[in-house]
Design a protein around this motif. Structure first.
Motif, PDB file in Angstrom:
ATOM      1  N   THR A  96       0.769  -1.076   0.064  1.00  0.00           N
ATOM      2  CA  THR A  96      -0.041   0.206  -0.008  1.00  0.00           C
ATOM      3  C   THR A  96       0.840   1.357   0.122  1.00  0.00           C
ATOM      4  OG1 THR A  96      -1.828  -0.990   1.226  1.00  0.00           O
ATOM      5  CG2 THR A  96      -1.642   1.290   1.299  1.00  0.00           C
ATOM      6  N   VAL A  97       0.562   2.003  -0.806  1.00  0.00           N
ATOM      7  CA  VAL A  97       1.322   3.244  -0.920  1.00  0.00           C
ATOM      8  C   VAL A  97       0.418   4.611  -0.777  1.00  0.00           C
ATOM      9  CG1 VAL A  97       2.694   4.881  -2.497  1.00  0.00           C
ATOM     10  CG2 VAL A  97       3.101   2.296  -2.356  1.00  0.00           C
ATOM     11  N   THR A  98       0.418   5.308  -0.064  1.00  0.00           N
ATOM     12  CA  THR A  98      -0.342   6.653  -0.074  1.00  0.00           C
ATOM     13  C   THR A  98       0.233   7.942  -0.288  1.00  0.00           C
ATOM     14  OG1 THR A  98      -1.724   5.695   1.864  1.00  0.00           O
ATOM     15  CG2 THR A  98      -1.756   7.914   1.603  1.00  0.00           C
ATOM     16  N   LYS A  99      -0.228   8.527  -1.120  1.00  0.00           N
ATOM     17  CA  LYS A  99       0.335  10.093  -1.486  1.00  0.00           C
ATOM     18  C   LYS A  99      -0.886  11.240  -1.097  1.00  0.00           C
ATOM     19  CE  LYS A  99       4.171   8.965  -3.460  1.00  0.00           C
ATOM     20  NZ  LYS A  99       4.401   9.010  -4.664  1.00  0.00           N
ATOM     21  N   ASN A 100      -0.224  12.219  -0.621  1.00  0.00           N
ATOM     22  CA  ASN A 100      -1.222  13.459  -0.411  1.00  0.00           C
ATOM     23  C   ASN A 100      -0.870  14.575  -1.159  1.00  0.00           C
ATOM     24  OD1 ASN A 100      -2.482  12.443   2.167  1.00  0.00           O
ATOM     25  ND2 ASN A 100      -0.583  12.148   2.982  1.00  0.00           N
ATOM     26  N   LEU A 101      -1.713  15.480  -1.451  1.00  0.00           N
ATOM     27  CA  LEU A 101      -1.561  16.649  -2.368  1.00  0.00           C
ATOM     28  C   LEU A 101      -2.301  17.809  -1.809  1.00  0.00           C
ATOM     29  CD1 LEU A 101      -0.079  17.895  -4.836  1.00  0.00           C
ATOM     30  CD2 LEU A 101      -2.167  17.147  -6.040  1.00  0.00           C
ATOM     31  N   THR A 102      -1.844  18.954  -1.897  1.00  0.00           N
ATOM     32  CA  THR A 102      -2.602  20.266  -1.725  1.00  0.00           C
ATOM     33  C   THR A 102      -2.290  21.038  -2.900  1.00  0.00           C
ATOM     34  OG1 THR A 102      -1.070  21.514  -0.427  1.00  0.00           O
ATOM     35  CG2 THR A 102      -2.879  20.294   0.777  1.00  0.00           C
ATOM     36  N   PHE A 103      -3.321  21.781  -3.517  1.00  0.00           N
ATOM     37  CA  PHE A 103      -2.971  22.647  -4.696  1.00  0.00           C
ATOM     38  C   PHE A 103      -3.906  23.727  -4.691  1.00  0.00           C
ATOM     39  CE2 PHE A 103      -6.360  20.083  -6.352  1.00  0.00           C
ATOM     40  CZ  PHE A 103      -6.769  20.916  -7.206  1.00  0.00           C
ATOM     41  N   ALA A 104      -3.482  24.790  -5.396  1.00  0.00           N
ATOM     42  CA  ALA A 104      -4.120  26.077  -5.272  1.00  0.00           C
ATOM     43  C   ALA A 104      -5.152  26.159  -6.392  1.00  0.00           C
ATOM     44  CB  ALA A 104      -3.329  27.313  -5.736  1.00  0.00           C
ATOM     45  N   PHE A 105      -6.807  26.404  -5.808  1.00  0.00           N
ATOM     46  CA  PHE A 105      -7.735  26.624  -6.329  1.00  0.00           C
ATOM     47  C   PHE A 105      -7.561  28.099  -6.875  1.00  0.00           C
ATOM     48  CE2 PHE A 105     -12.099  27.764  -7.498  1.00  0.00           C
ATOM     49  CZ  PHE A 105     -12.708  26.840  -7.768  1.00  0.00           C
ATOM     50  N   THR A 106      -7.530  28.141  -8.361  1.00  0.00           N
ATOM     51  CA  THR A 106      -7.118  29.417  -8.996  1.00  0.00           C
ATOM     52  C   THR A 106      -8.589  30.447  -9.263  1.00  0.00           C
ATOM     53  OG1 THR A 106      -5.127  28.653  -9.897  1.00  0.00           O
ATOM     54  CG2 THR A 106      -6.026  30.699 -10.595  1.00  0.00           C
ATOM     55  N   PRO A 107      -8.883  31.400  -8.463  1.00  0.00           N
ATOM     56  CA  PRO A 107     -10.160  32.415  -8.727  1.00  0.00           C
ATOM     57  C   PRO A 107      -9.752  33.030  -9.988  1.00  0.00           C
ATOM     58  CG  PRO A 107      -8.788  33.217  -6.791  1.00  0.00           C
ATOM     59  CD  PRO A 107      -8.172  32.065  -7.296  1.00  0.00           C
ATOM     60  N   ALA A 108     -10.816  33.831 -10.290  1.00  0.00           N
ATOM     61  CA  ALA A 108     -10.905  34.680 -11.522  1.00  0.00           C
ATOM     62  C   ALA A 108     -10.173  35.984 -11.233  1.00  0.00           C
ATOM     63  CB  ALA A 108     -12.290  34.973 -12.151  1.00  0.00           C
ATOM     64  N   ASN A 109     -10.289  36.556 -10.155  1.00  0.00           N
ATOM     65  CA  ASN A 109     -10.105  37.797  -9.983  1.00  0.00           C
ATOM     66  C   ASN A 109      -9.193  37.931  -8.587  1.00  0.00           C
ATOM     67  OD1 ASN A 109     -11.035  39.270 -12.123  1.00  0.00           O
ATOM     68  ND2 ASN A 109     -13.029  38.447 -11.159  1.00  0.00           N
TER      69      ASN A 109
END
Length: 530
Positions: A116-129
């Motif tokens: 079992t291999v687990t990976k975590n990630l966070t990334f930016a939600f890019t708004p319009a303005n």
């Protein structure tokens, strides 16, 4: 008129028959020779009441007439609406980074075993303005997965997007691979929501994890084998967005009210209204403070405009601050009001210039300061601006000249020795008037006038409160000779003009009541030879 004369003639014949019957009783009737009668008979032409309400709505304006404690008031209403929040804010398509599990991360302890291999990630939600979003409630959109594996093994893949919730539960799905392959499932996001705070510590952040359970199938795994996972968010539409929504502005569509109460009949004079009022009422359902800028209010007559000026439209009052609903008022609208009157602007001067239109345009700024705090908007949030104009008929009239032309088909009086036109008026209004009637031919040339001089119509007495008391009566008789009738009968048009004043030649303010009436009776008195 000729029908009236015919009816009157029949009545006269009946009267003559009765008279003749009486004469039969007179002795020596045979002595009477060639009897000749020239009775004087009145024929009614006009008998009508004219109210101030009828006079003030003769124009093309859409005014409502109301009674405010006896005072006649003209009311005009209009609304200007901003685009909904969906026209201010949008959610661009999003794409996550790729999460990968590679061959060197997989080592089976024994044949047929699982790892079992687990990976975590966070990334930016890019708004319009550059908004700093806390959360978004999704109304529409698709989540598109991109998954591929080159491992020669069986894989059970658990996907957990902790930021995405359906009915309060985090999104979780399981996918299986039997050997190498790819999958691209999609999910409808309607009704879902994104929590972008990462447990209240940040904004614009999407958190997710994948857990891959890889089972040995006896095939060797090398360094080139890999499992790749990512997803995209496409065609997003929001039901609500929360957070620091930044600042933006928009210009509302210009609009106008038709306020021409004189229907272009006014020629000169002054009509000073003392208490006009413009009330702007803003219904704001944006959960964001607003700046409301009165960009322009002006009156138009023909191609000439005059702009509103004064404290009401200048700094520091303008732009105005418009209240916004709080989190406890989501879905509601909060009301703010601006009153423009004679004390904070030149509105009285503008309205007293006999305008045909009142034009206006407003600018709107969301979070104009800007203030960094938590706000919200719903997709149908908007601002409705109600424009309310009140014109109380309280003021002064001086040498107000009004002219109106009518089609005319003649008096219908033929072959009479002499006639009189009788005009009787009972005036309950506070207006004195000098009245004249002209008869025009087809080319607009004056053939004759009704009065040798302008006829004086006296206004009712005005009490201390500005309202009239009682009524003033005037009776005028105009002798109409056959020559005058002949000229009048050639007329194609009748033009009535009036020069009006309030008390003391327009120096004293008066109040017009809804009950004010002008009663007019016009008739012809003529002698008919029998």
């Amino acid at each position: 008129m000729k029908k009236i004369l015919f009816g009157a003639g029949a009545l006269f014949l009946c009267l003559a028959f009765i008279l003749a019957s009486c004469l039969e009783e007179i002795d020596r009737i045979d002595k009477i020779e060639d009897p000749s009668f020239a009775p004087s008979i009145d024929f009614p032409l006009v008998n009508s009441d004219f109210s101030m309400e009828e006079f003030l709505t003769e124009g093309e304006s859409k005014a409502r007439i109301v009674d405010q404690q006896g005072l006649l008031v003209l009311i005009y209403d209009d609304t200007v609406t901003t685009p909904s929040a969906a026209g201010f804010f949008s959610l661009p398509d999003q794409q996550s980074p790729v999460l990968s599990i590679t061959g060197p991360e997989v080592s089976f302890p024994s044949p047929g075993a699982s790892v079992t291999v687990t990976k975590n990630l966070t990334f930016a939600f890019t708004p319009a303005n550059s908004e700093a979003l806390d959360s978004v409630v999704i109304k529409a959109g698709q989540m598109l997965f991109q998954m591929s594996s080159t491992f020669p093994a069986n894989i059970s893949l658990d996907v957990n997007i902790t930021s995405l919730k359906f009915q309060g539960t985090a999104f979780q799905r399981n996918f299986t691979f039997t050997g190498a392959g790819s999958q691209n499932p999609s999910f409808n996001l309607q009704g879902s929501s994104f929590d972008l705070t990462r447990n209240g510590t940040t904004t614009n952040t999407v958190s997710l994890s994948i857990k891959a359970t890889i089972t040995d199938t006896g095939q060797p795994i090398n360094n080139t084998h890999r499992l790749d996972f990512s997803f995209g968010l496409d065609n997003l539409g929001f039901r609500a967005i929360y957070g620091d929504l930044g600042s933006s502005s928009t210009q509302l569509t210009a609009d106008s009210l038709n306020v021409d109460i004189f229907n272009n009949t006014l020629t000169s004079g002054t009509f000073e209204l003392l208490d006009p009022l413009i009330r702007l009422t803003m219904q704001n359902s944006f959960g964001v403070p607003l700046g409301f800028d009165i960009r322009n209010i002006a009156v138009w007559r023909g191609n000439t405009s005059t702009a509103l000026s004064g404290a009401a439209v200048n700094a520091p009052n303008n732009p105005y601050r418009v209240s916004a609903p709080s989190y406890s008022q989501i879905g509601q609208a909060v009301t703010s009001e601006i009153n423009i009157n004679a004390s904070n602007s030149n509105l009285s001067q503008l309205i007293s210039s006999f305008p045909q239109y009142l034009g206006y345009q407003f600018d709107l700024a969301l979070n104009p300061a800007p203030v960094t705090s938590k706000h919200f908007v719903l997709d149908d949030s908007k601002v409705v601006v109600a424009v309310h104009l009140e014109l109380p008929m309280h003021g002064k009239v001086s040498a107000l000249s009004i002219s109106k032309r009518f089609d005319f088909s003649g008096l219908g009086i033929d072959d009479v020795e002499q006639s009189k036109i009788k005009v009787k008026t009972s005036n309950e209004s506070p207006l004195d008037a000098n009245v004249q009637i002209f008869f025009l031919d087809n080319n607009g040339q004056v053939l004759d006038s009704l009065f040798a001089e302008r006829s004086f119509l006296k206004g009712a007495t005005v009490g201390p409160d500005g309202f009239t008391t009682g009524a003033e009566q005037v009776i005028k008789e105009v002798t109409v000779t056959q020559a005058k009738i002949d000229r009048i009968e050639q007329a194609e048009f009748l033009v009535m003009t009036a020069v009006m004043f309030t008390s003391n030649n327009g120096t004293v303010p008066v109040k017009f009541s809804t009950a004010d009436k002008l009663k007019v009776s016009v008739g012809v008195n003529t002698r008919i030879q029998y």
